[in-house]
Design a protein around this motif. Structure first.
Motif, mmCIF file in Angstrom:
data_model
loop_
_atom_site.group_PDB
_atom_site.id
_atom_site.type_symbol
_atom_site.label_atom_id
_atom_site.label_comp_id
_atom_site.label_asym_id
_atom_site.label_seq_id
_atom_site.Cartn_x
_atom_site.Cartn_y
_atom_site.Cartn_z
ATOM 1 N N LEU A 1 0.909 -1.347 0.021
ATOM 2 C CA LEU A 1 0.197 0.031 0.055
ATOM 3 C C LEU A 1 0.408 1.562 -0.206
ATOM 4 C CD1 LEU A 1 -2.765 1.154 -0.299
ATOM 5 C CD2 LEU A 1 -2.696 1.091 2.911
ATOM 6 N N VAL A 2 1.661 1.234 1.033
ATOM 7 C CA VAL A 2 2.483 2.498 0.513
ATOM 8 C C VAL A 2 4.128 3.143 -0.516
ATOM 9 C CG1 VAL A 2 4.494 3.284 1.820
ATOM 10 C CG2 VAL A 2 3.218 2.553 3.519
ATOM 11 N N PHE A 3 3.970 1.569 -1.037
ATOM 12 C CA PHE A 3 4.383 1.744 -2.158
ATOM 13 C C PHE A 3 3.577 2.208 -2.944
ATOM 14 C CE2 PHE A 3 8.208 -1.154 -1.985
ATOM 15 C CZ PHE A 3 9.536 -0.721 -2.315
ATOM 16 N N GLU A 4 2.822 1.566 -3.500
ATOM 17 C CA GLU A 4 1.330 2.275 -4.479
ATOM 18 C C GLU A 4 1.077 3.496 -4.190
ATOM 19 O OE1 GLU A 4 0.370 0.837 -7.045
ATOM 20 O OE2 GLU A 4 1.117 -0.716 -7.333
ATOM 21 N N ILE A 5 1.142 4.253 -3.089
ATOM 22 C CA ILE A 5 0.961 5.350 -2.457
ATOM 23 C C ILE A 5 1.835 6.329 -3.074
ATOM 24 C CG2 ILE A 5 0.588 7.078 -0.900
ATOM 25 C CD1 ILE A 5 -0.799 4.837 0.860
ATOM 26 N N VAL A 6 3.532 6.111 -3.032
ATOM 27 C CA VAL A 6 4.574 6.731 -2.966
ATOM 28 C C VAL A 6 4.617 6.754 -4.779
ATOM 29 C CG1 VAL A 6 6.720 7.310 -2.695
ATOM 30 C CG2 VAL A 6 5.206 6.271 -0.755
ATOM 31 N N MET A 7 4.569 5.731 -5.143
ATOM 32 C CA MET A 7 4.599 5.670 -6.885
ATOM 33 C C MET A 7 3.900 6.736 -7.411
ATOM 34 S SD MET A 7 6.098 1.861 -7.535
ATOM 35 C CE MET A 7 4.539 1.292 -6.964
ATOM 36 N N THR A 8 2.274 6.501 -6.822
ATOM 37 C CA THR A 8 1.374 6.972 -7.578
ATOM 38 C C THR A 8 1.117 8.494 -7.359
ATOM 39 O OG1 THR A 8 0.142 4.746 -7.449
ATOM 40 C CG2 THR A 8 -1.038 6.868 -8.444
ATOM 41 N N PHE A 9 1.444 8.658 -5.953
ATOM 42 C CA PHE A 9 1.651 10.616 -6.356
ATOM 43 C C PHE A 9 2.970 10.824 -6.839
ATOM 44 C CE2 PHE A 9 4.520 13.718 -4.281
ATOM 45 C CZ PHE A 9 3.487 14.481 -3.443
ATOM 46 N N GLY A 10 4.287 9.948 -6.991
ATOM 47 C CA GLY A 10 4.731 10.742 -8.453
ATOM 48 C C GLY A 10 3.655 11.347 -9.600
ATOM 49 N N LEU A 11 3.832 9.502 -10.217
ATOM 50 C CA LEU A 11 2.867 9.866 -11.034
ATOM 51 C C LEU A 11 2.030 10.938 -11.570
ATOM 52 C CD1 LEU A 11 1.881 8.731 -13.760
ATOM 53 C CD2 LEU A 11 0.475 6.901 -12.549
ATOM 54 N N VAL A 12 0.734 10.932 -10.594
ATOM 55 C CA VAL A 12 -0.140 12.568 -10.475
ATOM 56 C C VAL A 12 0.293 13.324 -10.288
ATOM 57 C CG1 VAL A 12 -2.127 13.082 -9.574
ATOM 58 C CG2 VAL A 12 -1.494 10.823 -10.297
ATOM 59 N N TYR A 13 1.252 13.869 -9.150
ATOM 60 C CA TYR A 13 2.659 15.000 -9.790
ATOM 61 C C TYR A 13 3.351 15.134 -10.334
ATOM 62 C CZ TYR A 13 5.604 18.490 -7.358
ATOM 63 O OH TYR A 13 6.174 20.102 -6.562
ATOM 64 N N THR A 14 3.672 14.008 -11.468
ATOM 65 C CA THR A 14 4.133 15.033 -12.620
ATOM 66 C C THR A 14 3.181 15.195 -13.605
ATOM 67 O OG1 THR A 14 6.074 13.351 -12.226
ATOM 68 C CG2 THR A 14 5.405 13.698 -14.874
ATOM 69 N N VAL A 15 1.824 14.341 -13.272
ATOM 70 C CA VAL A 15 0.726 14.629 -14.594
ATOM 71 C C VAL A 15 0.276 16.175 -14.110
ATOM 72 C CG1 VAL A 15 -1.785 14.523 -15.049
ATOM 73 C CG2 VAL A 15 -0.458 12.437 -14.882
ATOM 74 N N TYR A 16 0.654 16.460 -12.731
ATOM 75 C CA TYR A 16 -0.042 17.917 -12.490
ATOM 76 C C TYR A 16 1.248 19.479 -13.384
ATOM 77 C CZ TYR A 16 -4.330 18.313 -10.047
ATOM 78 O OH TYR A 16 -5.757 18.254 -9.477
ATOM 79 N N ALA A 17 2.840 18.952 -13.008
ATOM 80 C CA ALA A 17 3.484 19.543 -12.876
ATOM 81 C C ALA A 17 3.373 19.563 -14.855
ATOM 82 C CB ALA A 17 4.694 18.672 -12.560
ATOM 83 N N THR A 18 3.608 18.956 -15.809
ATOM 84 C CA THR A 18 3.731 18.710 -16.726
ATOM 85 C C THR A 18 2.364 19.005 -17.683
ATOM 86 O OG1 THR A 18 3.482 16.511 -16.809
ATOM 87 C CG2 THR A 18 5.617 17.472 -16.621
ATOM 88 N N ALA A 19 1.330 18.979 -17.332
ATOM 89 C CA ALA A 19 0.147 18.911 -18.195
ATOM 90 C C ALA A 19 -1.557 19.764 -17.722
ATOM 91 C CB ALA A 19 -0.577 17.455 -18.179
ATOM 92 N N VAL A 20 -1.228 19.673 -16.092
ATOM 93 C CA VAL A 20 -2.188 20.592 -15.239
ATOM 94 C C VAL A 20 -2.639 22.267 -15.039
ATOM 95 C CG1 VAL A 20 -4.304 20.883 -13.610
ATOM 96 C CG2 VAL A 20 -3.135 18.366 -14.340
ATOM 97 N N ASP A 21 -0.739 22.448 -14.822
ATOM 98 C CA ASP A 21 -0.849 23.396 -14.118
ATOM 99 C C ASP A 21 -0.510 24.632 -15.923
ATOM 100 O OD1 ASP A 21 0.506 25.574 -13.785
ATOM 101 O OD2 ASP A 21 2.100 24.564 -12.232
#
Length: 252
Positions: A145-165
């Protein structure tokens, strides 16, 4: 606060032409992504006669998923935003960039795309199984669960930084490859422990086809929590609320 911008939407939104086109685009993008990603694992098993997992297999899975996601995001970007992941859709919802009604439509399309991809793989390979995601020996559900939380955090943070912002500028051009790269990198980090899903739809298709649901909840709860945290953090600290605009129906 992002929570103030969350919108439920109208049931009529689900039947609109643009919503249905967007859902179809998500279905096709996920099908392309899962077929390539899961197919690479099946090809590796065939080449090794179902041998033990090896570093080479992990690298090949990482590359296949990175390349497949790059394409999946790219081909869907102008129609649905190229989410290709229920967790990414949830992150967009938390930030007020997509309504709940459209999110539900995306989730259904994404999960169906994954199931169809796995069924096509099973048929095309003469009945080989698309193995469900599972935990490695010594890895508990809470570890995963911790792995999935941290990895998906990195993924969605990247989505926000490069596509949403809205301040992304020209960096938006590389959004699909950046998103593919972070998924590939995370697979190298977490693949040996829990398969590194980061995507509930990717986990759902193989689980349905193989009818194996052990610890399946981890692959939904972890990505959704990671996505929600990433969206909230980015919205609060890096997106100016006064310049925030709702997500258009056809893009992030």
């Amino acid at each position: 606060m992002p929570i103030s911008r969350i919108a439920v939407g109208s049931p009529a939104e689900v039947g609109r032409a643009d919503s249905l086109k967007a859902a179809l685009a998500e279905f096709i993008s996920v099908l392309i992504f899962v077929f390539a990603g899961e197919g690479s694992g099946m090809a590796f098993n065939k080449l090794t006669n179902n041998g033990s997992a090896t570093p080479a297999g992990l690298v090949s899975a990482s590359l296949a998923h990175a390349f497949g996601l790059f394409v999946g995001v790219s081909v869907g970007a102008n129609i649905s935003g190229g989410h290709v992941n229920p967790a990414v859709t949830f992150g967009a919802f938390v930030g007020g960039h997509i309504t709940l009604m459209r999110s539900i439509l995306y989730w259904i399309a994404q999960c169906l795309g994954s199931v169809v991809a796995c069924l096509l793989l099973k048929f095309a390979t003469g009945g080989l199984e698309t193995s469900a995601f599972s935990l490695s020996s010594g890895v508990s559900a809470w570890n995963a669960l911790v792995f999935e939380i941290v990895m998906t955090f990195g993924l969605v943070y990247t989505v926000y930084a490069t596509a949403v912002d809205p301040k992304k500028g020209n960096i938006g051009i590389i959004a699909p490859i950046a998103i593919g790269f972070i998924v590939g990198a995370n697979i190298l980090a977490g693949g040996a422990f829990d398969g590194a899903s980061m995507n509930p739809a990717v986990s759902f298709g193989p689980a349905v086809v193989s009818w194996s649901w052990d610890s399946h909840w981890v692959y939904w709860l972890g990505p959704f929590l990671g996505a929600g945290i990433a969206a909230t953090v980015y919205e609060i600290f890096f997106i100016n609320p006064s310049t925030h605009e709702p997500l258009p129906s056809s893009e992030f």
